[in-house]
Design a protein around this motif. Structure first.
Motif, PDB file in Angstrom:
ATOM      1  N   LEU A   1       0.851  -1.192   0.000  1.00 10.88           N
ATOM      2  CA  LEU A   1       0.000   0.000   0.000  1.00 10.88           C
ATOM      3  C   LEU A   1       0.887   1.242   0.000  1.00 10.88           C
ATOM      4  CD1 LEU A   1      -3.060   0.783   0.435  1.00 10.88           C
ATOM      5  CD2 LEU A   1      -2.539   0.851   2.869  1.00 10.88           C
ATOM      6  N   LYS A   2       0.558   2.230  -0.818  1.00  2.00           N
ATOM      7  CA  LYS A   2       1.348   3.475  -0.797  1.00  2.00           C
ATOM      8  C   LYS A   2       0.949   4.302   0.417  1.00  2.00           C
ATOM      9  CE  LYS A   2       2.742   4.236  -5.538  1.00  2.00           C
ATOM     10  NZ  LYS A   2       2.493   4.936  -6.790  1.00  2.00           N
ATOM     11  N   GLN A   3       1.931   4.994   1.001  1.00  2.00           N
ATOM     12  CA  GLN A   3       1.635   5.785   2.204  1.00  2.00           C
ATOM     13  C   GLN A   3       0.578   6.846   1.954  1.00  2.00           C
ATOM     14  OE1 GLN A   3       5.051   7.412   4.083  1.00  2.00           O
ATOM     15  NE2 GLN A   3       5.289   5.621   5.411  1.00  2.00           N
ATOM     16  N   LYS A   4       0.628   7.429   0.753  1.00  2.00           N
ATOM     17  CA  LYS A   4      -0.327   8.498   0.483  1.00  2.00           C
ATOM     18  C   LYS A   4      -1.656   7.998  -0.111  1.00  2.00           C
ATOM     19  CE  LYS A   4       1.420   9.941  -4.027  1.00  2.00           C
ATOM     20  NZ  LYS A   4       2.461   9.122  -4.525  1.00  2.00           N
ATOM     21  N   SER A   5      -1.824   6.685  -0.073  1.00  2.00           N
ATOM     22  CA  SER A   5      -3.075   6.114  -0.588  1.00  2.00           C
ATOM     23  C   SER A   5      -4.292   6.668   0.172  1.00  2.00           C
ATOM     24  CB  SER A   5      -3.027   4.595  -0.418  1.00  2.00           C
ATOM     25  OG  SER A   5      -4.324   4.090  -0.302  1.00  2.00           O
ATOM     26  N   LYS A   6      -5.380   6.832  -0.572  1.00  2.00           N
ATOM     27  CA  LYS A   6      -6.599   7.357   0.069  1.00  2.00           C
ATOM     28  C   LYS A   6      -7.543   6.251   0.538  1.00  2.00           C
ATOM     29  CE  LYS A   6      -7.854  10.344  -3.237  1.00  2.00           C
ATOM     30  NZ  LYS A   6      -8.761  11.246  -3.901  1.00  2.00           N
ATOM     31  N   ILE A   7      -7.123   5.003   0.345  1.00  2.00           N
ATOM     32  CA  ILE A   7      -8.022   3.899   0.735  1.00  2.00           C
ATOM     33  C   ILE A   7      -8.275   3.930   2.243  1.00  2.00           C
ATOM     34  CG2 ILE A   7      -8.286   1.377   0.815  1.00  2.00           C
ATOM     35  CD1 ILE A   7      -6.465   1.235  -1.613  1.00  2.00           C
ATOM     36  N   SER A   8      -9.526   3.741   2.611  1.00  2.00           N
ATOM     37  CA  SER A   8      -9.905   3.776   4.017  1.00  2.00           C
ATOM     38  C   SER A   8      -9.121   2.724   4.804  1.00  2.00           C
ATOM     39  CB  SER A   8     -11.404   3.501   4.136  1.00  2.00           C
ATOM     40  OG  SER A   8     -11.703   3.090   5.442  1.00  2.00           O
ATOM     41  N   LYS A   9      -8.632   3.128   5.979  1.00  2.00           N
ATOM     42  CA  LYS A   9      -7.887   2.195   6.856  1.00  2.00           C
ATOM     43  C   LYS A   9      -8.823   1.112   7.390  1.00  2.00           C
ATOM     44  CE  LYS A   9      -3.844   4.478   7.193  1.00  2.00           C
ATOM     45  NZ  LYS A   9      -4.034   5.087   5.853  1.00  2.00           N
ATOM     46  N   ILE A  10     -10.098   1.391   7.326  1.00  2.00           N
ATOM     47  CA  ILE A  10     -11.076   0.387   7.764  1.00  2.00           C
ATOM     48  C   ILE A  10     -11.118  -0.764   6.754  1.00  2.00           C
ATOM     49  CG2 ILE A  10     -13.575   0.012   8.098  1.00  2.00           C
ATOM     50  CD1 ILE A  10     -13.522   2.856   9.382  1.00  2.00           C
ATOM     51  N   ALA A  11     -10.992  -0.415   5.472  1.00  2.00           N
ATOM     52  CA  ALA A  11     -11.005  -1.448   4.426  1.00  2.00           C
ATOM     53  C   ALA A  11      -9.765  -2.335   4.505  1.00  2.00           C
ATOM     54  CB  ALA A  11     -11.093  -0.799   3.046  1.00  2.00           C
ATOM     55  N   THR A  12      -8.621  -1.731   4.794  1.00  2.00           N
ATOM     56  CA  THR A  12      -7.359  -2.514   4.782  1.00  2.00           C
ATOM     57  C   THR A  12      -6.990  -3.045   6.162  1.00  2.00           C
ATOM     58  OG1 THR A  12      -6.113  -0.485   5.144  1.00  2.00           O
ATOM     59  CG2 THR A  12      -6.350  -1.203   2.857  1.00  2.00           C
ATOM     60  N   ASN A  13      -7.792  -2.715   7.168  1.00  2.00           N
ATOM     61  CA  ASN A  13      -7.475  -3.073   8.553  1.00  2.00           C
ATOM     62  C   ASN A  13      -6.072  -2.587   8.924  1.00  2.00           C
ATOM     63  OD1 ASN A  13      -7.691  -4.200  11.113  1.00  2.00           O
ATOM     64  ND2 ASN A  13      -6.881  -6.166  10.445  1.00  2.00           N
ATOM     65  N   LYS A  14      -5.746  -1.370   8.511  1.00  2.00           N
ATOM     66  CA  LYS A  14      -4.478  -0.695   8.834  1.00  2.00           C
ATOM     67  C   LYS A  14      -3.247  -1.499   8.432  1.00  2.00           C
ATOM     68  CE  LYS A  14      -6.531   1.399  12.956  1.00  2.00           C
ATOM     69  NZ  LYS A  14      -7.131   0.487  13.925  1.00  2.00           N
ATOM     70  N   LYS A  15      -3.398  -2.400   7.457  1.00  2.00           N
ATOM     71  CA  LYS A  15      -2.238  -3.168   6.999  1.00  2.00           C
ATOM     72  C   LYS A  15      -1.378  -2.305   6.086  1.00  2.00           C
ATOM     73  CE  LYS A  15      -4.042  -7.918   6.560  1.00  2.00           C
ATOM     74  NZ  LYS A  15      -2.872  -8.661   6.945  1.00  2.00           N
ATOM     75  N   TYR A  16      -0.141  -2.786   5.834  1.00  2.00           N
ATOM     76  CA  TYR A  16       0.715  -2.091   4.861  1.00  2.00           C
ATOM     77  C   TYR A  16       0.515  -2.681   3.466  1.00  2.00           C
ATOM     78  CZ  TYR A  16       2.830  -0.226   9.031  1.00  2.00           C
ATOM     79  OH  TYR A  16       3.015   0.406  10.231  1.00  2.00           O
ATOM     80  N   SER A  17      -0.369  -3.660   3.379  1.00  2.00           N
ATOM     81  CA  SER A  17      -0.642  -4.279   2.079  1.00  2.00           C
ATOM     82  C   SER A  17      -2.100  -4.050   1.718  1.00  2.00           C
ATOM     83  CB  SER A  17      -0.368  -5.777   2.155  1.00  2.00           C
ATOM     84  OG  SER A  17      -1.238  -6.365   3.097  1.00  2.00           O
ATOM     85  N   VAL A  18      -2.405  -4.307   0.446  1.00  2.00           N
ATOM     86  CA  VAL A  18      -3.791  -4.152   0.011  1.00  2.00           C
ATOM     87  C   VAL A  18      -4.096  -5.197  -1.067  1.00  2.00           C
ATOM     88  CG1 VAL A  18      -3.191  -2.408  -1.746  1.00  2.00           C
ATOM     89  CG2 VAL A  18      -5.528  -2.503  -0.848  1.00  2.00           C
ATOM     90  N   ALA A  19      -5.339  -5.676  -1.076  1.00  2.00           N
ATOM     91  CA  ALA A  19      -5.785  -6.634  -2.098  1.00  2.00           C
ATOM     92  C   ALA A  19      -6.538  -5.856  -3.174  1.00  2.00           C
ATOM     93  CB  ALA A  19      -6.697  -7.678  -1.460  1.00  2.00           C
ATOM     94  N   ILE A  20      -6.113  -5.997  -4.425  1.00  2.00           N
ATOM     95  CA  ILE A  20      -6.816  -5.270  -5.494  1.00  2.00           C
ATOM     96  C   ILE A  20      -7.184  -6.221  -6.637  1.00  2.00           C
ATOM     97  CG2 ILE A  20      -5.464  -3.188  -4.961  1.00  2.00           C
ATOM     98  CD1 ILE A  20      -4.222  -3.473  -7.780  1.00  2.00           C
ATOM     99  N   ARG A  21      -8.274  -5.865  -7.311  1.00  2.00           N
ATOM    100  CA  ARG A  21      -8.638  -6.665  -8.491  1.00  2.00           C
ATOM    101  C   ARG A  21      -9.420  -5.847  -9.506  1.00  2.00           C
ATOM    102  NH1 ARG A  21     -12.375 -10.222 -10.391  1.00  2.00           N
ATOM    103  NH2 ARG A  21     -14.444 -10.313  -9.476  1.00  2.00           N
ATOM    104  N   PHE A  22      -9.468  -6.372 -10.741  1.00  2.00           N
ATOM    105  CA  PHE A  22     -10.080  -5.675 -11.873  1.00  2.00           C
ATOM    106  C   PHE A  22     -11.155  -6.595 -12.447  1.00  2.00           C
ATOM    107  CE2 PHE A  22      -5.640  -4.859 -11.232  1.00  2.00           C
ATOM    108  CZ  PHE A  22      -5.585  -3.474 -11.155  1.00  2.00           C
ATOM    109  N   PRO A  23     -12.401  -6.424 -11.999  1.00  2.00           N
ATOM    110  CA  PRO A  23     -13.444  -7.366 -12.429  1.00  2.00           C
ATOM    111  C   PRO A  23     -13.765  -7.242 -13.916  1.00  2.00           C
ATOM    112  CG  PRO A  23     -14.394  -5.609 -11.094  1.00  2.00           C
ATOM    113  CD  PRO A  23     -12.912  -5.409 -11.057  1.00  2.00           C
ATOM    114  N   LYS A  24     -14.185  -8.359 -14.488  1.00  2.00           N
ATOM    115  CA  LYS A  24     -14.406  -8.415 -15.933  1.00  2.00           C
ATOM    116  C   LYS A  24     -15.860  -8.182 -16.323  1.00  2.00           C
ATOM    117  CE  LYS A  24     -13.175 -11.336 -19.793  1.00  2.00           C
ATOM    118  NZ  LYS A  24     -12.389 -12.489 -20.192  1.00  2.00           N
ATOM    119  N   HIS A  25     -16.764  -8.357 -15.385  1.00  3.81           N
ATOM    120  CA  HIS A  25     -18.191  -8.232 -15.712  1.00  3.81           C
ATOM    121  C   HIS A  25     -18.451  -6.856 -16.347  1.00  3.81           C
ATOM    122  CE1 HIS A  25     -22.495  -8.254 -15.426  1.00  3.81           C
ATOM    123  NE2 HIS A  25     -22.485  -9.466 -14.885  1.00  3.81           N
ATOM    124  N   PRO A  26     -19.106  -6.813 -17.537  1.00  3.44           N
ATOM    125  CA  PRO A  26     -19.285  -5.530 -18.228  1.00  3.44           C
ATOM    126  C   PRO A  26     -20.037  -4.483 -17.398  1.00  3.44           C
ATOM    127  CG  PRO A  26     -20.491  -7.306 -19.344  1.00  3.44           C
ATOM    128  CD  PRO A  26     -19.614  -7.949 -18.318  1.00  3.44           C
TER     129      PRO A  26
END
Ligand code: TXA
Ligand code: MG
Length: 310
Positions: A94-119
């Motif tokens: 996770l980048k330090q300046k990321s705007k992702i909510s700390k609640i979503a990442t549980n304050k981890k230094y990592s993040v799970a990301i994905r790019f869904p295919k459904h149109p």
């Protein structure tokens, strides 16, 4: 698939107000909210009754949209080029300046990301100014939802809106790979490990049961239809549902088949539907016949094994 733009607009209005809605993806339906909003992310945890230590996957339209939030690397790009959009989730720094909510990442230094295919998911993401945090749209520890009725069954009126997208065409969650260092699979899913192996051309570790619970898809009881399951059953009692991989001649009313012709993709797509159907048919338990342990069969067996820890 036809996209209903007034539905997309409705979804967008609610998401802009930091409400949660259900969205279709090619793997399973997601319970989505603005990933940059603490308020929206909190709502997701409450609705799903999800323990707050279990972080959410963040969904983006493309890698350009994700690069301000996390550190993309060579292995990421190799896999992205081949499989995205599609059923693969990356664990990244996770980048330090990321705007992702700390609640979503549980304050981890990592993040799970994905790019869904459904149109429909893609059209929605393209129209938003933020990514979507979205766990599977089911109550915590239960079977994932693969159509809008499943979502309704779990959340009823508590959920403001379900964006209709038909039946999820893969039917199993995304494969999770940690690509921060040596690539490591954390959850088997809709993309086969052998396909990932072919692209990375290096040894991939598989770590599905970390004691640290890096990915709680690793939690022992998960994907449960709410009744006991026994595996590798050679036969079933009359009051038990019997789940078989392939259609057989000697059919009985309590027999359920994952696939007519013995096709693993079809079996994957039907798995959660059939588990929900069995539960509704009032059977008190499920006996599962052996399922081929190769390709997507490995993911199916993983889910059934976890569901059997009832
Ligand atoms: O196909 C899918 O992945 C679906 C659709 C909706 O995108 N989503 C999904 O989300 O299955 P969920 O929350 O049910 O499972 C996500 C898994 C969880 O096991 C969580 O622990 C793991 O991803 N996870 C999230 N952030 C993580 C992180 N930073 N490190 C390791 N695992 C993480
Ligand atoms: Mg889930």
């Amino acid at each position: 698939m036809k996209i209903n733009h007034s539905n997309i607009k409705k979804a967008k209005i609610l998401l802009n107000k930091n409400e949660c809605i259900a969205i279709p993806t090619e793997t399973v339906y997601g319970l989505a909210g603005n990933a940059y909003s603490d308020k929206a992310c909190k709502k997701i945890f409450t609705l799903k009754k999800r323990p707050n230590y279990n972080p959410l996957i963040i969904h983006y339209f493309n890698y350009q949209a994700s690069k301000k939030d996390c550190v993309l690397n060579d292995d990421f790009f190799r896999l992205y080029k081949k499989f995205c959009p599609g059923p693969i989730t990356f664990i990244l720094e996770l980048k330090q300046k990321s705007k992702i909510s700390k609640i979503a990442t549980n304050k981890k230094y990592s993040v799970a990301i994905r790019f869904p295919k459904h149109p429909i998911a893609r059209c929605l993401l393209k129209n938003l100014k933020f990514p979507l945090a979205a766990p599977s749209a089911n109550l915590s520890s239960k079977v994932s939802a693969v159509n809008s009725n499943d979502v309704k069954e779990d959340f009823g009126k508590k959920l403001k809106y379900i964006l209709e997208g038909g039946q999820s065409f893969i039917g199993l969650e995304s494969t999770i790979i940690d690509v921060r260092n040596k690539p490591k699979i954390l959850r088997l899913g809709g993309l086969e490990v052998s396909s990932i192996q072919k692209v990375l051309k290096k040894r991939i570790k598989i770590n599905l049961n970390s004691s640290k619970i890096v990915a709680p898809g690793q939690l022992k009881l998960h994907y449960s239809p709410g009744i006991p399951i026994r595996l590798n059953a050679k036969n079933a009692k009359d009051n038990e549902a019997y789940l078989l991989f392939k259609k057989i001649e000697k059919n009985k009313p309590n027999y359920f088949f994952l696939s007519k012709r013995g096709d693993l993709k079809e079996a994957a797509k039907n798995l959660y539907n059939i588990l929900r159907k069995i539960k509704k048919s009032k059977y008190k338990s499920i006996a599962v016949a052996k399922i081929p342990d190769k390709g997507l069969g490995k993911t199916i067996n993983d889910r059934l094994l976890r569901a059997s820890k009832f």
